[in-house]
Design a protein around this motif. Structure first.
Motif, PDB file in Angstrom:
ATOM      1  N   GLU A  66       0.828  -1.209   0.000  1.00  0.00           N
ATOM      2  CA  GLU A  66       0.000   0.000   0.000  1.00  0.00           C
ATOM      3  C   GLU A  66       0.866   1.264   0.000  1.00  0.00           C
ATOM      4  O   GLU A  66       1.995   1.264   0.500  1.00  0.00           O
ATOM      5  CB  GLU A  66      -0.907   0.003   1.229  1.00  0.00           C
ATOM      6  N   ARG A  67       0.300   2.334  -0.548  1.00  0.00           N
ATOM      7  CA  ARG A  67       0.989   3.617  -0.569  1.00  0.00           C
ATOM      8  C   ARG A  67       0.074   4.689   0.029  1.00  0.00           C
ATOM      9  O   ARG A  67      -1.148   4.543   0.018  1.00  0.00           O
ATOM     10  CB  ARG A  67       1.346   4.006  -2.016  1.00  0.00           C
ATOM     11  N   ASN A  68       0.674   5.753   0.515  1.00  0.00           N
ATOM     12  CA  ASN A  68      -0.127   6.877   0.991  1.00  0.00           C
ATOM     13  C   ASN A  68      -0.369   7.847  -0.161  1.00  0.00           C
ATOM     14  O   ASN A  68       0.060   7.609  -1.300  1.00  0.00           O
ATOM     15  CB  ASN A  68       0.532   7.561   2.185  1.00  0.00           C
ATOM     16  N   LEU A  69      -1.051   8.942   0.131  1.00  0.00           N
ATOM     17  CA  LEU A  69      -1.418   9.896  -0.916  1.00  0.00           C
ATOM     18  C   LEU A  69      -0.195  10.481  -1.605  1.00  0.00           C
ATOM     19  O   LEU A  69      -0.176  10.694  -2.823  1.00  0.00           O
ATOM     20  CB  LEU A  69      -2.282  11.015  -0.309  1.00  0.00           C
ATOM     21  N   THR A  71       2.605   9.084  -2.282  1.00  0.00           N
ATOM     22  CA  THR A  71       3.318   8.137  -3.152  1.00  0.00           C
ATOM     23  C   THR A  71       2.390   7.398  -4.109  1.00  0.00           C
ATOM     24  O   THR A  71       2.733   6.332  -4.620  1.00  0.00           O
ATOM     25  CB  THR A  71       4.089   7.114  -2.287  1.00  0.00           C
ATOM     26  N   GLN A  72       1.208   7.962  -4.380  1.00  0.00           N
ATOM     27  CA  GLN A  72       0.235   7.276  -5.225  1.00  0.00           C
ATOM     28  C   GLN A  72       0.740   7.030  -6.641  1.00  0.00           C
ATOM     29  O   GLN A  72       0.354   6.056  -7.285  1.00  0.00           O
ATOM     30  CB  GLN A  72      -1.077   8.075  -5.268  1.00  0.00           C
ATOM     31  N   LEU A  73       1.601   7.877  -7.144  1.00  0.00           N
ATOM     32  CA  LEU A  73       2.131   7.713  -8.501  1.00  0.00           C
ATOM     33  C   LEU A  73       3.437   6.919  -8.525  1.00  0.00           C
ATOM     34  O   LEU A  73       4.058   6.770  -9.577  1.00  0.00           O
ATOM     35  CB  LEU A  73       2.341   9.084  -9.149  1.00  0.00           C
ATOM     36  N   THR A  75       5.964   3.452  -7.128  1.00  0.00           N
ATOM     37  CA  THR A  75       5.893   1.997  -6.986  1.00  0.00           C
ATOM     38  C   THR A  75       6.581   1.591  -5.690  1.00  0.00           C
ATOM     39  O   THR A  75       7.775   1.877  -5.503  1.00  0.00           O
ATOM     40  CB  THR A  75       6.580   1.291  -8.174  1.00  0.00           C
ATOM     41  N   ARG A 409      10.253   6.214  -7.147  1.00  0.00           N
ATOM     42  CA  ARG A 409       9.427   7.417  -7.219  1.00  0.00           C
ATOM     43  C   ARG A 409       9.426   8.020  -8.624  1.00  0.00           C
ATOM     44  O   ARG A 409      10.389   7.885  -9.383  1.00  0.00           O
ATOM     45  CB  ARG A 409       9.927   8.453  -6.223  1.00  0.00           C
TER      46      ARG A 409
END
Length: 447
Positions: A66-69, A71-73, A75, A409
């Motif tokens: 899972e990622r937070n807001l 790091t949404q774009l 991996t 990123r």
């Protein structure tokens, strides 16, 4: 992956093509019955191998998380990297099964491996040293036969991971050597495994399952029930049932039975005979030094302070200690080092769950013995004095893998990323908090 699969398949050919040699070596060393030898050293090893081959591609894949807001774009994933060069030190009670199961996981995880076979039994050690390495890539895998002194010298080398099965005393020596290089270790150190038998149970079923677990491989099993806890009334019922089960399994004279093994080495025989208090033997107690034979033995009137209660027996001797209740049994278990496994027999599931919830151990098995070890889906390992780390199935792969946290990123949206750079202010702080904060789900605030 192709290389790992090829090596694992080669290990499978070793088990298939050298099956008879393995069986003969074990029979020569310990008089091990063909059923027990094949079940543990061929069937269970092949189960581990086939399970690994069936699932290796899934285990090796990067595990996306899972990622937070913020790091949404990007991996985010876990990469399963090999540790490097692994040392596997095998135990004498299971000189084929344990090192091969560990080797399967180490190969699957991509490591190079040195296998150090147990010093005894000698024929099995020779088989591993002379034959196993010929099936595997010699640049990546080796079998090193060494004495205790040689093992100490071997430990002077820097390894990336050490897998050891054996005694707590030797475990401390290995951990000391590993600490010099900050080498991680996985250790299975056995333990004095308790077996509580409640008054509410099928006595004859209990007797057969306990006798099988205790006297399988002449008791030389780290997960065998080490002692029974039961009421005085249950002891009166259990003794004749155990005697009947032993006779059913091994005949009137177990020494003549083809299905009862011998003690692996002279030193182990002498240690076990010293633990045996024949005056308290309600069943068995006979020994033969020349054959390294110890009869299936049940001891009564055993005191908690007796030497036989201070260590893993690893022999066909079963002490019985009487308690007045399940809670007294739990207190007895909890007053000692945490064992490799806790066993409990009861027709009442509440009793089984009560023991499970109130005790701590490497593993747990209700209403049977040994069988939890046969499942590749369950982790196997100790806790505290009985060891550290897990193996079997995917747990072996994970043990020999470094779980590497990775974030890749994007270089887009730099204005958003720039919110984290100085100079700081309240506006930036609020935006970063909104983008990064992880909130508890389902929380209720009382005003």
């Amino acid at each position: 992956m192709e290389f790992r699969v090829a090596q694992l398949e080669a290990l499978g050919r070793f088990l298939d093509e050298k099956k008879q040699d393995i069986m003969e070596a074990l029979a020569s060393d310990t008089h091990e019955p063909a059923f027990e030898a094949e079940y543990c050293n061929i069937l269970l090893c092949k189960n581990e191998l086939n399970n690994t081959l069936n699932k290796l591609d899934t285990w090796m894949k990067d595990e996306h998380v899972e990622r937070n807001l913020v790091t949404q774009l990007d991996t985010a994933f876990i990469r399963k990297d090999p540790y490097g060069v692994v040392l596997i030190i095998a135990p004498w009670p299971y000189p084929i099964y344990v090192p091969l199961v560990a080797l399967i996981g180490a190969i699957a995880a991509g490591n190079c491996v040195i296998v150090k076979p147990a010093e005894i039994p000698k024929n099995t050690k020779a088989l591993l040293a002379e034959v196993l390495s010929s099936y595997l890539d010699k640049d990546c895998y080796a079998v090193v036969s060494a004495s205790e002194e040689g093992t100490t010298k071997l430990l002077e080398n820097k390894f990336d991971y050490i897998f050891y099965t054996g005694t707590p005393a030797m475990g401390r020596i290995i951990m000391t050597a590993a600490a010099k290089n900050l080498t991680p270790v996985m250790m299975e150190l056995g333990g004095t495994n308790p077996c509580y038998v409640s008054d509410n149970c099928e006595v004859h079923i209990v007797a057969r399952r306990v006798a099988w677990g205790r006297f399988f491989h002449a008791g030389q099993t780290c997960v065998a029930p080490n002692y029974i806890l039961c009421s005085a009334e249950m002891q009166e019922k259990l003794l004749p049932a155990l005697r009947e089960a032993i006779t059913e399994f091994y005949g009137p004279d177990p020494k003549e039975s083809p299905d009862f093994a011998r003690i692996t080495g002279d030193e182990q025989f002498q240690r076990m005979r010293a633990l045996l208090v024949t005056r308290n033997a309600a069943i068995g107690g006979q020994t033969d030094e020349q054959e390294r034979y110890i009869a299936p033995t049940v001891l009564v009137d055993v005191q908690p302070s007796d030497p036989i209660m201070q260590e893993s027996i690893l022999g066909p001797i079963l002490p019985i200690i009487t308690v007045t209740s399940v809670d007294e049994a739990i207190d007895f278990i909890n007053a000692r080092e945490r064992p490799l496994v806790v066993y409990v027999f009861s027709s009442d599931k509440k009793v089984v769950n009560h023991v499970l919830e109130r005790t701590s151990s490497g593993g747990f098995c209700g209403n049977d013995t040994l069988m939890h070890v046969t499942l590749t889906s369950l982790p196997f390992g100790g806790i505290g004095e009985s060891g550290m780390g897990l193996y079997h199935g995917q747990f072996t792969f994970d043990t020999f893998s470094h779980h590497r946290g990775c974030l890749q990123r994007t270089t887009a949206l730099e204005p958003v990323t720039a919110l984290r750079y100085p100079p700081y202010n309240a506006h930036k702080t609020g935006l970063v908090r909104v983008a990064s904060e992880l909130k508890r789900q389902g929380a209720c605030t009382l005003l």
